[in-house]
Scaffold this motif. Structure first.
Motif, short mmCIF file in Angstrom:
data_model
loop_
_atom_site.label_atom_id
_atom_site.label_comp_id
_atom_site.label_asym_id
_atom_site.label_seq_id
_atom_site.Cartn_x
_atom_site.Cartn_y
_atom_site.Cartn_z
N UNK A 29 14.88 -65.26 9.64
CA UNK A 29 13.98 -66.40 9.85
C UNK A 29 13.49 -66.97 8.53
N UNK A 30 13.29 -66.08 7.55
CA UNK A 30 12.80 -66.50 6.23
C UNK A 30 13.95 -66.88 5.29
N UNK A 31 15.19 -66.76 5.79
CA UNK A 31 16.39 -67.02 5.00
C UNK A 31 16.37 -66.26 3.68
N UNK A 32 15.97 -64.99 3.81
CA UNK A 32 15.91 -64.09 2.66
C UNK A 32 17.27 -63.39 2.53
N UNK A 33 18.17 -64.01 1.79
CA UNK A 33 19.54 -63.51 1.70
C UNK A 33 19.60 -62.10 1.11
N UNK A 34 18.74 -61.82 0.14
CA UNK A 34 18.76 -60.51 -0.50
C UNK A 34 18.37 -59.41 0.48
N UNK A 35 17.32 -59.65 1.27
CA UNK A 35 16.89 -58.63 2.22
C UNK A 35 17.90 -58.47 3.35
N UNK A 36 18.47 -59.57 3.82
CA UNK A 36 19.52 -59.48 4.84
C UNK A 36 20.67 -58.60 4.34
N UNK A 37 21.08 -58.83 3.12
CA UNK A 37 22.19 -58.07 2.56
C UNK A 37 21.82 -56.60 2.38
N UNK A 38 20.58 -56.34 1.98
CA UNK A 38 20.14 -54.96 1.77
C UNK A 38 20.16 -54.17 3.08
N UNK A 39 19.66 -54.78 4.14
CA UNK A 39 19.66 -54.10 5.44
C UNK A 39 21.07 -53.96 5.98
N UNK A 40 21.88 -55.00 5.80
CA UNK A 40 23.25 -55.01 6.33
C UNK A 40 24.16 -54.00 5.65
N UNK A 41 23.76 -53.49 4.49
CA UNK A 41 24.60 -52.49 3.81
C UNK A 41 24.79 -51.24 4.66
N UNK A 42 23.88 -51.01 5.59
CA UNK A 42 23.99 -49.83 6.45
C UNK A 42 24.91 -50.05 7.65
N UNK A 43 25.31 -51.28 7.91
CA UNK A 43 25.99 -51.58 9.18
C UNK A 43 27.34 -50.88 9.31
N UNK A 44 28.10 -50.83 8.24
CA UNK A 44 29.40 -50.15 8.32
C UNK A 44 29.22 -48.69 8.71
N UNK A 45 28.20 -48.06 8.15
CA UNK A 45 27.94 -46.66 8.49
C UNK A 45 27.47 -46.48 9.92
N UNK A 46 26.64 -47.41 10.41
CA UNK A 46 26.19 -47.33 11.80
C UNK A 46 27.35 -47.48 12.77
N UNK A 47 28.23 -48.42 12.47
CA UNK A 47 29.40 -48.64 13.33
C UNK A 47 30.34 -47.44 13.27
N UNK A 48 30.56 -46.94 12.08
CA UNK A 48 31.45 -45.79 11.91
C UNK A 48 30.94 -44.57 12.68
N UNK A 49 29.61 -44.40 12.71
CA UNK A 49 29.04 -43.23 13.38
C UNK A 49 29.36 -43.22 14.88
N UNK A 50 29.13 -44.36 15.56
CA UNK A 50 29.40 -44.30 16.99
C UNK A 50 30.90 -44.36 17.29
#
Length: 306
Positions: free
Chosen positions: A227-248
């Motif tokens: 909502x705040x178009x904070x690209x840096x924070x979006x990218x920081x949180x999204x760095x975990x997504x590959x690991x979350x997907x890989x886990x399940x």
């Protein structure tokens, strides 16, 4: 700037728990809905693909809908009823019954026995959005139906039906996201994790929560960053997504392939009593594989646990 017809928010599914006899576990379901509301999720729906909307009987549809509407009759909470069927008359009947119970928001999926042509697509929306002008409709745009509705097509449909208010899209394809955001800006487009970061930088959009629902607080932070178009924070949180997907994916392997099998893993993270079984003939995930999934999260991504 055109304001979308539906508010920007986190949109989340409510999975349906079944006991050993494949009967609706009402107490567990109510607890699951209350948990999401208490966690700040204010826009909920039942009977998407993860909610087994394709599999329920008419009796089950009515029973779950009645309980869901009862639990979401709270100020600020918006409840949506999913409609998945090969039969347009059945979709119409479900709308009529749910409407009699008080529902006014519905999630549409196209029939998939045969891919709809352009004339049939128009008929489908005329007999849903056009037939029920006092209701709001979100369209679930998924490849299982054999046809992906384009942004331009949505723009035309939105021009004809003011009660078509939103879409759901599980995509990270930038061309498709651009089409949605620019050709049909009057609709609120709900996008899953990977695509949300891209779409949010283009303009206002909603977040369709999926595998990040193991931690509603962190998922909400991701939405706020968008909502705040904070690209840096979006990218920081999204760095975990590959690991979350890989886990399940590692935990489940090839034993289950339906959306609900994965989403019920996420439900059990919050409630150890949430059953993992799916309505037959589809296979859910075993208790042992859930334990493996939970162990992987604890080992690699503990900050994504509740």
């Amino acid at each position: 700037m055109i304001s979308p017809r539906y508010r920007p928010c986190v949109l989340a599914t409510c999975c349906i728990p079944w006991n050993e006899r494949f009967e609706f576990e009402e107490v567990i379901f109510r607890r699951s809905v209350r948990l999401q509301i208490a966690s700040g999720i204010r826009d909920l729906y039942i009977f998407g693909t993860a909610g087994e909307g394709y599999a329920v009987t008419e009796t089950q549809f009515d029973a779950v809908t009645r309980v869901f509407l009862d639990e979401t009759r709270i100020d600020g909470v918006q409840a949506m009823i999913g409609l998945i069927s090969q039969s347009l008359p059945m979709v119409i009947e479900r709308i009529e019954r749910a409407r009699d119970m008080g529902a006014r928001r519905f999630q549409l999926s196209l029939p998939s026995w045969g891919v709809l042509n352009d004339a049939e697509l128009k008929t489908f929306f005329r007999e849903t959005c056009g037939r029920f002008p006092d209701c709001e409709f979100l369209h679930y745009n998924l490849m299982r139906t054999g046809r992906i509705v384009t942004g331009a097509e949505y723009g035309l449909l939105a021009g004809e039906y003011e009660n078509l208010v939103a879409t759901k899209n599980s995509t990270a394809d930038e061309a498709r996201l651009t089409s949605l955001m620019t050709a049909s800006p009057q609709l609120q487009h709900f996008i899953t994790e990977a695509g949300f970061a891209k779409a949010a930088l283009m303009g206002e959009c909603g977040f369709l929560i999926s595998f990040t629902s193991t931690n509603f607080v962190r998922a909400s932070e991701y939405f706020r960053a968008g909502c705040e178009q904070d690209a840096a924070k979006l990218a920081a949180i999204a760095r975990d997504f590959d690991g979350l997907i890989a886990a399940f994916k590692e935990a489940v392997g090839s034993t289950a392939h339906m959306d609900g099998a994965f989403d019920k893993l996420f439900c059990r993270v919050h409630d150890p009593k949430f059953p993992l079984r799916l309505l037959p003939p589809y296979e859910g995930v075993s208790d042992e594989r859930f334990d493996r999934y939970l162990a992987l999260l604890r080992q690699n991504l503990p900050h994504w646990l509740p």
